[in-house]
Every structure is written in structure tokens, then in C-alpha cells.
Design an enzyme around this catalytic site. Structure first.
Site, PDB file in Angstrom:
ATOM      1  CE1 TYR A 122       6.691  -7.371  -3.822  1.00 34.44           C
ATOM      2  CE2 TYR A 122       8.350  -5.887  -4.718  1.00 34.44           C
ATOM      3  CZ  TYR A 122       7.355  -6.825  -4.902  1.00 34.44           C
ATOM      4  OH  TYR A 122       7.030  -7.224  -6.174  1.00 34.44           O
ATOM      5  CB  CYS A 176       1.045  13.624  -4.762  1.00 34.77           C
ATOM      6  SG  CYS A 176       1.851  15.081  -5.397  1.00 34.77           S
ATOM      7  CD  GLU A 177      -0.238   7.530  -3.605  1.00 36.82           C
ATOM      8  OE1 GLU A 177      -0.517   7.061  -2.488  1.00 36.82           O
ATOM      9  OE2 GLU A 177      -1.026   7.562  -4.554  1.00 36.82           O
ATOM     10  NE  ARG A 216      12.588  -5.543  -5.083  1.00 35.69           N
ATOM     11  CZ  ARG A 216      13.102  -5.902  -3.939  1.00 35.69           C
ATOM     12  NH1 ARG A 216      13.966  -5.116  -3.332  1.00 35.69           N
ATOM     13  NH2 ARG A 216      12.790  -7.044  -3.376  1.00 35.69           N
ATOM     14  N   PRO A 244      16.982 -18.059 -13.063  1.00 36.33           N
ATOM     15  CG  PRO A 244      19.283 -17.804 -13.376  1.00 36.33           C
ATOM     16  CD  PRO A 244      18.122 -18.645 -13.795  1.00 36.33           C
ATOM     17  N   GLY A 245      16.618 -14.721 -11.934  1.00 34.42           N
ATOM     18  CA  GLY A 245      16.428 -13.336 -12.364  1.00 34.42           C
ATOM     19  C   GLY A 245      17.302 -12.445 -11.510  1.00 34.42           C
ATOM     20  NE  ARG A 246      15.226 -11.105  -5.648  1.00 32.32           N
ATOM     21  CZ  ARG A 246      14.174 -10.324  -5.387  1.00 32.32           C
ATOM     22  NH1 ARG A 246      14.361  -9.056  -5.098  1.00 32.32           N
ATOM     23  NH2 ARG A 246      12.950 -10.813  -5.410  1.00 32.32           N
ATOM     24  N   GLY A 292      14.685 -17.721  -8.096  1.00 27.54           N
ATOM     25  CA  GLY A 292      14.455 -17.390  -6.700  1.00 27.54           C
ATOM     26  C   GLY A 292      15.669 -17.191  -5.826  1.00 27.54           C
TER      27      GLY A 292
HETATM   28  N1  LLP Z   1      10.555 -17.934 -12.672  1.00 27.70           N
HETATM   29  C1  LLP Z   1       9.291 -17.580 -12.406  1.00 27.70           C
HETATM   30  C2  LLP Z   1       8.194 -18.417 -12.910  1.00 27.70           C
HETATM   31  C3  LLP Z   1       9.026 -16.414 -11.671  1.00 27.70           C
HETATM   32  O1  LLP Z   1       7.777 -16.071 -11.405  1.00 27.70           O
HETATM   33  C4  LLP Z   1      10.106 -15.630 -11.209  1.00 27.70           C
HETATM   34  C5  LLP Z   1       9.863 -14.408 -10.457  1.00 27.70           C
HETATM   35  C6  LLP Z   1      11.414 -16.032 -11.529  1.00 27.70           C
HETATM   36  C7  LLP Z   1      11.603 -17.199 -12.258  1.00 27.70           C
HETATM   37  C8  LLP Z   1      12.624 -15.260 -11.128  1.00 27.70           C
HETATM   38  O2  LLP Z   1      12.766 -15.121  -9.761  1.00 27.70           O
HETATM   39  P1  LLP Z   1      14.101 -14.480  -9.161  1.00 27.70           P
HETATM   40  O3  LLP Z   1      15.251 -15.400  -9.502  1.00 27.70           O
HETATM   41  O4  LLP Z   1      14.279 -13.131  -9.762  1.00 27.70           O
HETATM   42  O5  LLP Z   1      13.850 -14.403  -7.691  1.00 27.70           O
HETATM   43  N2  LLP Z   1       8.965  -8.021  -7.834  1.00 27.70           N
HETATM   44  C9  LLP Z   1       9.463  -8.863  -6.765  1.00 27.70           C
HETATM   45  C10 LLP Z   1       9.914 -10.202  -7.259  1.00 27.70           C
HETATM   46  C11 LLP Z   1       8.823 -10.961  -7.970  1.00 27.70           C
HETATM   47  C12 LLP Z   1       9.308 -12.241  -8.575  1.00 27.70           C
HETATM   48  C13 LLP Z   1       8.303 -12.801  -9.488  1.00 27.70           C
HETATM   49  N3  LLP Z   1       8.690 -14.019 -10.088  1.00 27.70           N
HETATM   50  C14 LLP Z   1      10.576  -8.125  -6.053  1.00 27.70           C
HETATM   51  O6  LLP Z   1      10.851  -6.970  -6.400  1.00 27.70           O
HETATM   52  O7  LLP Z   1      11.151  -8.631  -5.083  1.00 27.70           O
END
Ligand code: LLP
Length: 458
Positions: free
Chosen positions: A355, A380-381, A351, A313-315, A278
Site C-alpha cells: 500500500y 529477492c524482490e 504494508r 474496529p480492527g486497526r 475503519g
Molecule cells: N469490518 C469489515 C467488514 C472489514 O472488512 C474490515 C477491514 C474491518 C471491519 C476492520 O477495519 P479497520 O477498523 O481495521 O480499519 N490490510 C489493510 C486493511 C484492510 C481492511 C480490510 N477490512 C491495511 O493494512 O491497511
């Protein structure tokens, strides 16, 4: 049970090319210091470049639209977060959903990351990229029996279980396979979370994610009683693009309290605490998250607990390591507004429309003039846009734009709507680049569609 380990690195070495052969080569052939996420994409003599590769060169050779990622930026983000968490017993389990490209997964594996997955498909990708089951935690609110079987067979480190019913199903599946299922309960800590969009909040009361806090103790008792379940930990994930620490602080404290309650009966000993992902990145002019402070906060709360800490961490690791290259196709005016029509839209980058997310957009070679325009795609949207009413470079047809900060939740959310083939992904490392995912062909679009139908009688 495999030990959660802290990745081994020396300060100032990761991101300088010592950990991966790829990086070592790049450093040997060039003297400039490795760029960071903030400087991986900077203007050079031939326009905007990714590390040492002009993006115009990639657009010329590979075409547009195309995603481009900087490996140095990913390495640097990994190093920053690892260092911030410091010597806490932890492992970063990269959240595969953010960018599941094999090349990115392999890069992170070389750095020592584990993974957080949410589907059988992501497990498949993880194993293909050389991860072992023990590197993987399996999250997700709707795991199927088939996915559970696959994950048990792979020997995942933990199932993050989100409901009592899921627990019973997992127990049955484990029995069928003659195995025991390692479990962490994903608890909804029910904290207030402030994210730019409600869709990216998960840890508030009444959401579909996690076990409601007031039921968690009872579900833990069930887990302890089930014969094929090993209750080993607790888990939370409060949301995405979070720039305050309070939701983590409050959430972790609630989980630690729950741990004490669970262990009170002496029937369980928890070894893992997964605090989710997150952490926010900067898309525009926001203040950057103080990752060092984040590390301090986490260390202070969990430092003395003896638990193995998992962070997902992802993002944070990949968001600012990627751009989407798109070509301006047309300019037009309508209703007193300017439109810049590009060859990428919501099918490549969802995105903005989904969002209302902000992504910086800049010409690779700016001509010095700007205009206020809607930057829209060819889909086409009416909701197909990359930016609305934005001051942007006054780009002409043929010019290439970079849509910034698209390394996370970009390509992975791309679709084939309007029968548009998905774009390629390109990885840059120093002065070289490689296509890591081919552009889809028209044939790819209809792969799986049958001409001869095999009708079945009911
Ligand atoms: N762990 C779990 C259980 C999650 O559901 C997520 C993201 C993460 C970790 C990683 O979160 P991050 O560090 O990337 O914030 N599509 C949306 C974001 C959806 C996130 C879903 N879960 C966007 O484009 O902002």
C-alpha cells in the site's frame, strides 16, 4: 436471540488493571500509571521500551524479527472507543483480521468485546480463544457452504450477507441443518471515502463488497420470503483508515432510510445495525481522529432508533499497540543511495510494499546521527522495502530497529515467501512479557508437504 450488550466498565478502571488478572498483577508490582497507545512505546534508560520492558531485552532473548504488542495499549484503545460511544446500546465486535493472535483475542474477550470474522479459520480461532458463537458476526463476500455450516453450528449472532445468491445458499444450508440463519444485509451505501490507498475503500459504488444500494430493498424482500432466513439487520463497512465522519454519517442515514422501507410492509422488524470498522490511527504526523466526536456523531444519528449498534474496529484497537523489531544486517551504497538492509522485509510486514504505507522506524538506542536511506528487507524482490528515501537513525549492522504502528495488518499479512519462517509474537503486560506465538521453524515450512505421493488415477 442473544442481546447485544454494552461492555460493563467504570470510567478510569479499564486499562488500570482491574478487568484482567494479568493487568491486576502488573499494577500490584509497579506504581507508574498504565500507559496509553500513545505512550506504551517510549524511550527509557535502556532505549525504547514497551510498557516497562526494554525492547532490547526482548530482541536479545527472543531474537529478530519479532512482533511485540502492548496489552495496556489495547485495553486503553478499547476503553477510549467504548467511552466515546457511551451508553448507546452497542457492542464493539473486534475485527479479527487486524490481528488474530489468540492472546489478543483473549485480552479483548476479557474486556467484553465481540468479534467480526470473515472466514471459517477466524471462527475456529474465535472459539479457541473462548468466544461463543453469539459473540460473533460473520462478514465476507465469499462465504463457502462449509463455512456457513460451521457458523450456523456455532450459533453466530449474524451473517452479514453480501449478495442475493449468498442468501439463497445460506437458506439451503440452514434447511439442511434444520436451523434458521440470522441475517443482516451488508449494503454498499455508495458513499465517497477518502483513505490513504484505494485498496482500503469498500463503500464506494462499483466495489465487490455489499449489495448495491438500489438493489437492497428487493434483496430484503427475498430475505423475508426465504423460509430459513431471519432478516434482523443491516450492515455496512465503508473502508479502513478513515479519518472523516462524513462516510459514516451519510452511510448510516442511507441504511436507516432503507430500514424504514424494509419495515414498511410490516413483515420484518430489524433489531441490529452494524456500522463496520475503519477508524483511523496515527502512523506519522497525521491529526488524530477525534474519537469523542465520532461517538457523538454516531449517537446523534442512531441514538433514538432502538437498534443494537455493532461497531467492528480492527486497526483502532491494535494498530498502535504493536511494533516489529528488526536487526540491521548490512549497510551499503548503490547509485548514490544509502541502503539499510534489515532481517525483516515484505514477508514480515507487507504494508509498505503493498500500500506504500508509512511506518515510523527508529533505533532502539539512537546514536544521535541520522541519514537518508532506503530501509530494505532480505527478500529477492525490488519491491521489498520498509521505507524509501527516509530520514532515519544512522543505524549500524547489529543495531535493532522498531517499526512502529504494526499491531494491525502486520503479522496477519506475513508470508513464507522465500521460505522465510514467520516471526514470533510477544505480548507485554506491565513489567513482564511472554511469547504468544512461537517463531516458525524450517520444519514448519514443509509441514504438509508429502514425500510419498499418493497418485490417483483419473
Ligand atoms: N469490518 C469489515 C467488514 C472489514 O472488512 C474490515 C477491514 C474491518 C471491519 C476492520 O477495519 P479497520 O477498523 O481495521 O480499519 N490490510 C489493510 C486493511 C484492510 C481492511 C480490510 N477490512 C491495511 O493494512 O491497511
Amino acid at each position: 436471540m442473544p442481546q447485544v450488550c454494552t461492555p460493563v466498565y467504570k470510567r478510569g478502571t479499564v486499562g488500570k488493571g482491574v478487568l484482567t488478572p494479568l493487568a491486576a498483577k502488573a499494577t500490584a508490582s509497579s506504581s507508574p500509571p498504565e500507559p496509553t497507545a500513545a505512550t506504551a512505546f517510549i524511550a527509557g534508560p535502556s532505549g525504547l521500551a514497551c510498557e516497562q520492558v526494554p525492547l532490547a531485552r526482548i530482541a536479545d532473548e527472543i531474537g529478530t524479527p519479532a512482533y511485540v504488542y502492548s496489552s495496556a495499549a489495547v485495553r486503553e484503545q478499547y476503553r477510549i472507543l467504548s467511552e466515546a460511544v457511551g451508553n448507546l446500546r452497542h457492542r464493539l465486535h473486534y475485527s479479527v483480521k487486524a490481528n488474530s493472535s489468540r492472546a489478543i483475542l483473549e485480552l479483548l474477550r476479557e474486556l467484553g468485546a465481540g468479534l467480526d470474522i470473515v472466514s471459517g479459520g477466524e471462527l475456529y480461532r474465535a472459539l479457541k480463544a473462548g468466544f461463543k458463537g453469539a459473540d460473533v458476526v460473520f462478514s465476507g463476500v465469499g462465504k463457502t457452504e462449509r463455512e456457513m455450516e460451521e457458523a450456523l453450528a456455532a450459533g453466530v449472532l449474524l451473517f452479514n450477507v453480501e449478495s442475493e445468491e449468498e442468501l439463497h445458499v445460506l437458506d439451503r444450508v440452514a434447511l439442511r441443518l434444520g436451523m434458521r440463519a440470522p441475517v443482516a444485509l451488508r449494503v454498499n451505501p455508495e458513499v465517497l471515502v477518502d483513505t490513504p490507498h484505494p485498496y482500503t475503500r469498500t463503500g464506494e459504488k462499483g466495489m465487490k463488497f455489499g449489495i448495491p444500494f438500489d438493489e437492497a430493498l428487493a434483496v430484503a424482500a427475498t430475505a423475508i420470503a426465504l423460509p430459513n432466513i431471519d432478516l434482523l439487520g443491516l450492515d455496512m463497512h465503508v473502508g479502513s483508515q478513515i479519518s472523516q465522519f462524513a462516510p459514516y454519517e451519510v452511510g448510516i442515514k442511507r441504511l436507516l432510510h432503507l430500514r424504514t422501507e424494509i419495515e414498511r410492509g410490516g413483515k420484518a422488524k430489524l433489531t441490529h445495525l452494524d456500522i463496520g470498522g475503519g477508524l483511523a490511527v496515527t502512523y506519522n504526523a497525521e491529526t488524530e481522529v477525534d474519537v469523542g466526536k465520532f461517538g457523538e456523531v454516531i449517537r446523534e444519528i442512531v441514538g433514538g432508533t432502538g437498534l443494537n449498534i455493532i461497531i467492528e474496529p480492527g486497526r483502532f484497537l491494535v494498530g498502535n499497540a504493536g511494533v516489529l523489531l528488526t536487526r540491521v544486517l548490512y549497510r551499503k551504497r548503490s547509485g548514490g543511495k544509502q541502503f539499510i538492509i534489515t532481517d525483516a522485509g515484505m514477508t514480515e510486514l507487507l504494508r509498505p510494499s503493498h500500500y506504500n504505507a508509512f511506518h515510523r522506524i527508529e533505533a532502539l538506542v539512537p546514536n544521535g546521527r541520522t541519514t537518508v536511506a532506503d530501509v530494505v528487507g532480505p527478500v529477492c524482490e525490488s519491491g521489498d522495502f520498509l521505507a524509501l528515501d527516509r530520514q532515519v537513525d544512522d543505524a549500524a549492522p547489529g543495531d535493532i530497529l522498531a517499526v512502529r504502528s504494526t499491531g494491525a495488518y502486520g503479522f496477519v499479512m506475513a508470508s513464507n515467501y522465500n521460505s522465510r519462517p514467520k516471526p514470533p509474537e510477544v505480548l507485554v503486560d506491565g513489567s513482564r512479557f511472554a511469547v504468544v506465538t512461537e517463531r516458525e521453524s524450517y520444519a514448519d515450512l514443509v509441514r504438509g508437504e508429502r514425500a510419498d505421493l499418493d497418485w490417483r488415477e483419473s
